[in-house]
Write a protein that holds these residues in place. Structure first.
Motif, PDB file in Angstrom:
ATOM      1  N   ARG A 120      70.930  57.140   7.925  1.00 25.06           N
ATOM      2  CA  ARG A 120      71.054  56.011   9.073  1.00 25.06           C
ATOM      3  C   ARG A 120      71.589  54.676   8.564  1.00 25.06           C
ATOM      4  O   ARG A 120      72.074  53.935   8.948  1.00 25.06           O
ATOM      5  CB  ARG A 120      69.791  55.726   9.792  1.00 25.06           C
ATOM      6  CG  ARG A 120      69.630  57.171  10.707  1.00 25.06           C
ATOM      7  CD  ARG A 120      70.749  57.227  11.588  1.00 25.06           C
ATOM      8  NE  ARG A 120      70.849  58.829  12.260  1.00 25.06           N
ATOM      9  CZ  ARG A 120      70.084  59.146  13.074  1.00 25.06           C
ATOM     10  NH1 ARG A 120      69.038  58.315  13.631  1.00 25.06           N
ATOM     11  NH2 ARG A 120      70.379  60.386  13.648  1.00 25.06           N
ATOM     12  N   TYR A 121      71.157  54.230   7.232  1.00 21.54           N
ATOM     13  CA  TYR A 121      71.333  52.992   6.646  1.00 21.54           C
ATOM     14  C   TYR A 121      72.518  53.023   5.942  1.00 21.54           C
ATOM     15  O   TYR A 121      73.141  52.096   5.295  1.00 21.54           O
ATOM     16  CB  TYR A 121      70.358  52.574   5.837  1.00 21.54           C
ATOM     17  CG  TYR A 121      69.034  52.222   6.494  1.00 21.54           C
ATOM     18  CD1 TYR A 121      68.846  52.263   7.987  1.00 21.54           C
ATOM     19  CD2 TYR A 121      68.028  51.710   5.667  1.00 21.54           C
ATOM     20  CE1 TYR A 121      67.781  51.760   8.524  1.00 21.54           C
ATOM     21  CE2 TYR A 121      66.619  51.633   6.560  1.00 21.54           C
ATOM     22  CZ  TYR A 121      66.662  51.327   7.812  1.00 21.54           C
ATOM     23  OH  TYR A 121      65.574  51.105   8.603  1.00 21.54           O
TER      24      TYR A 121
ATOM     25  N   SER B 216      75.954  54.868   6.960  1.00 18.30           N
ATOM     26  CA  SER B 216      76.799  55.654   7.529  1.00 18.30           C
ATOM     27  C   SER B 216      77.700  54.968   8.752  1.00 18.30           C
ATOM     28  O   SER B 216      77.127  54.117   9.592  1.00 18.30           O
ATOM     29  CB  SER B 216      76.032  56.610   8.763  1.00 18.30           C
ATOM     30  OG  SER B 216      76.768  57.400   9.510  1.00 18.30           O
TER      31      SER B 216
ATOM     32  N   ALA C 147      66.739  62.774  10.062  1.00 19.36           N
ATOM     33  CA  ALA C 147      67.240  61.110   9.704  1.00 19.36           C
ATOM     34  C   ALA C 147      66.546  60.796   8.686  1.00 19.36           C
ATOM     35  O   ALA C 147      65.317  60.743   8.440  1.00 19.36           O
ATOM     36  CB  ALA C 147      66.878  60.342  10.915  1.00 19.36           C
TER      37      ALA C 147
ATOM     38  N   ASP D  29      65.359  50.983  14.817  1.00 18.49           N
ATOM     39  CA  ASP D  29      65.735  52.413  14.229  1.00 18.49           C
ATOM     40  C   ASP D  29      65.052  53.493  15.183  1.00 18.49           C
ATOM     41  O   ASP D  29      65.521  54.794  14.617  1.00 18.49           O
ATOM     42  CB  ASP D  29      65.051  52.452  12.939  1.00 18.49           C
ATOM     43  CG  ASP D  29      65.814  51.566  11.873  1.00 18.49           C
ATOM     44  OD1 ASP D  29      66.803  51.236  12.051  1.00 18.49           O
ATOM     45  OD2 ASP D  29      64.889  51.067  10.815  1.00 18.49           O
TER      46      ASP D  29
ATOM     47  N   TYR E 248      65.925  57.002   6.099  1.00 18.74           N
ATOM     48  CA  TYR E 248      66.113  55.518   6.336  1.00 18.74           C
ATOM     49  C   TYR E 248      65.679  55.140   5.031  1.00 18.74           C
ATOM     50  O   TYR E 248      64.494  55.260   4.517  1.00 18.74           O
ATOM     51  CB  TYR E 248      65.136  55.209   7.410  1.00 18.74           C
ATOM     52  CG  TYR E 248      65.555  55.552   8.776  1.00 18.74           C
ATOM     53  CD1 TYR E 248      66.522  54.655   9.533  1.00 18.74           C
ATOM     54  CD2 TYR E 248      64.918  56.452   9.286  1.00 18.74           C
ATOM     55  CE1 TYR E 248      66.517  55.103  10.652  1.00 18.74           C
ATOM     56  CE2 TYR E 248      65.158  57.107  10.545  1.00 18.74           C
ATOM     57  CZ  TYR E 248      66.019  56.295  11.285  1.00 18.74           C
ATOM     58  OH  TYR E 248      66.528  56.472  12.500  1.00 18.74           O
TER      59      TYR E 248
ATOM     60  N   ARG F 172      78.020  53.465  16.088  1.00 15.94           N
ATOM     61  CA  ARG F 172      77.324  52.161  16.438  1.00 15.94           C
ATOM     62  C   ARG F 172      78.134  50.805  15.902  1.00 15.94           C
ATOM     63  O   ARG F 172      77.991  49.545  16.166  1.00 15.94           O
ATOM     64  CB  ARG F 172      76.150  52.043  15.180  1.00 15.94           C
ATOM     65  CG  ARG F 172      74.795  52.932  15.522  1.00 15.94           C
ATOM     66  CD  ARG F 172      73.647  52.819  14.422  1.00 15.94           C
ATOM     67  NE  ARG F 172      74.173  53.481  13.244  1.00 15.94           N
ATOM     68  CZ  ARG F 172      73.416  53.702  12.202  1.00 15.94           C
ATOM     69  NH1 ARG F 172      72.261  53.233  12.080  1.00 15.94           N
ATOM     70  NH2 ARG F 172      73.949  54.230  11.011  1.00 15.94           N
TER      71      ARG F 172
ATOM     72  N   ASP G 122      73.228  61.196   9.605  1.00 12.56           N
ATOM     73  CA  ASP G 122      71.689  61.321   9.268  1.00 12.56           C
ATOM     74  C   ASP G 122      71.337  60.405   8.291  1.00 12.56           C
ATOM     75  O   ASP G 122      70.103  60.104   8.576  1.00 12.56           O
ATOM     76  CB  ASP G 122      71.583  62.838   8.743  1.00 12.56           C
ATOM     77  CG  ASP G 122      71.650  63.856   9.696  1.00 12.56           C
ATOM     78  OD1 ASP G 122      71.947  63.503  11.043  1.00 12.56           O
ATOM     79  OD2 ASP G 122      71.683  65.097   9.331  1.00 12.56           O
TER      80      ASP G 122
ATOM     81  N   MET H  99      76.105  59.707  14.899  1.00 12.18           N
ATOM     82  CA  MET H  99      75.519  59.089  13.870  1.00 12.18           C
ATOM     83  C   MET H  99      75.206  60.077  12.784  1.00 12.18           C
ATOM     84  O   MET H  99      75.123  61.168  12.773  1.00 12.18           O
ATOM     85  CB  MET H  99      74.084  58.711  14.245  1.00 12.18           C
ATOM     86  CG  MET H  99      74.212  57.535  15.452  1.00 12.18           C
ATOM     87  SD  MET H  99      72.327  57.168  15.917  1.00 12.18           S
ATOM     88  CE  MET H  99      71.990  56.311  14.840  1.00 12.18           C
TER      89      MET H  99
END
Length: 176
Positions: free
Chosen positions: A140-141, A143, A105, A91, A107, A147, A138, A136
């Motif tokens: 992150r888990y 989106s 960000a 991460d 998480y 990646r 913001d 990406m």
């Protein structure tokens, strides 16, 4: 008198259309990928001119067309630009070997889908290809972003513009 009013209205109407087509666009946010920066139903203004004359910069928030269906639009943050080396390890995001500090960000450890998806937490060091950017969300888990192969590196030709202002909700009105 009536001709003058009609003429003024027509000029204003045509000017507004030209501005919306070539300079600015209002976009409504839909989905959780940019939480806590933006929420569903937020309205933002996207400025379209800048990227005709310059390239996106790291940290710009952009709206772009999805390559798989150009009628779909995504909003994401530019993390790396062409020729940058991007890497994600546990991460932590590294650009050109330097850890990026990302106070924006989010998480969410309660996101069960993210727990077993290594692609969310790790991305092998890769050079961003010419003419593209790495983006990406913001959140992150939650989106779909660079990646993943569905999005991958975003071709600059698909970028609509840069988000410059939130106009709704009113209590969050202002520059982004």
């Amino acid at each position: 008198m009536i001709k003058k009013i009609i003429k003024t209205f027509a000029i204003a109407f045509i000017s507004a259309i030209l501005i919306m087509v070539f300079i600015l666009q209002i976009v409504s946010i839909n989905g959780p990928s940019m939480l806590n920066t933006f929420f569903t139903n937020d309205k933002v203004i996207v400025e379209k001119i800048t990227y005709y004359f310059s390239s996106p910069k790291r940290q710009d928030i952009i709206v772009f067309k999805y390559a798989g269906n150009t009628n779909e639009k995504y909003i994401k943050r530019v993390i790396a630009v062409e020729n940058d080396k991007i890497k994600i390890a546990d991460d932590r995001v590294y650009v050109n070997g330097k850890l990026i500090i990302e106070p924006y960000a989010v998480y969410n450890p309660d996101n069960n889908a993210a727990k077993n998806n290594d692609r969310i937490h790790n991305f092998p060091e890769t050079v961003v290809p010419k003419g593209t950017v790495f983006v990406m969300g913001d959140n992150r888990y939650d989106s779909l972003d660079s990646r993943f192969k569905d999005i991958g590196f975003v071709n600059k030709k698909l970028i609509i513009g840069k988000v410059v202002m939130r106009i709704y909700p009113i209590d969050k009105f202002g520059k982004v």
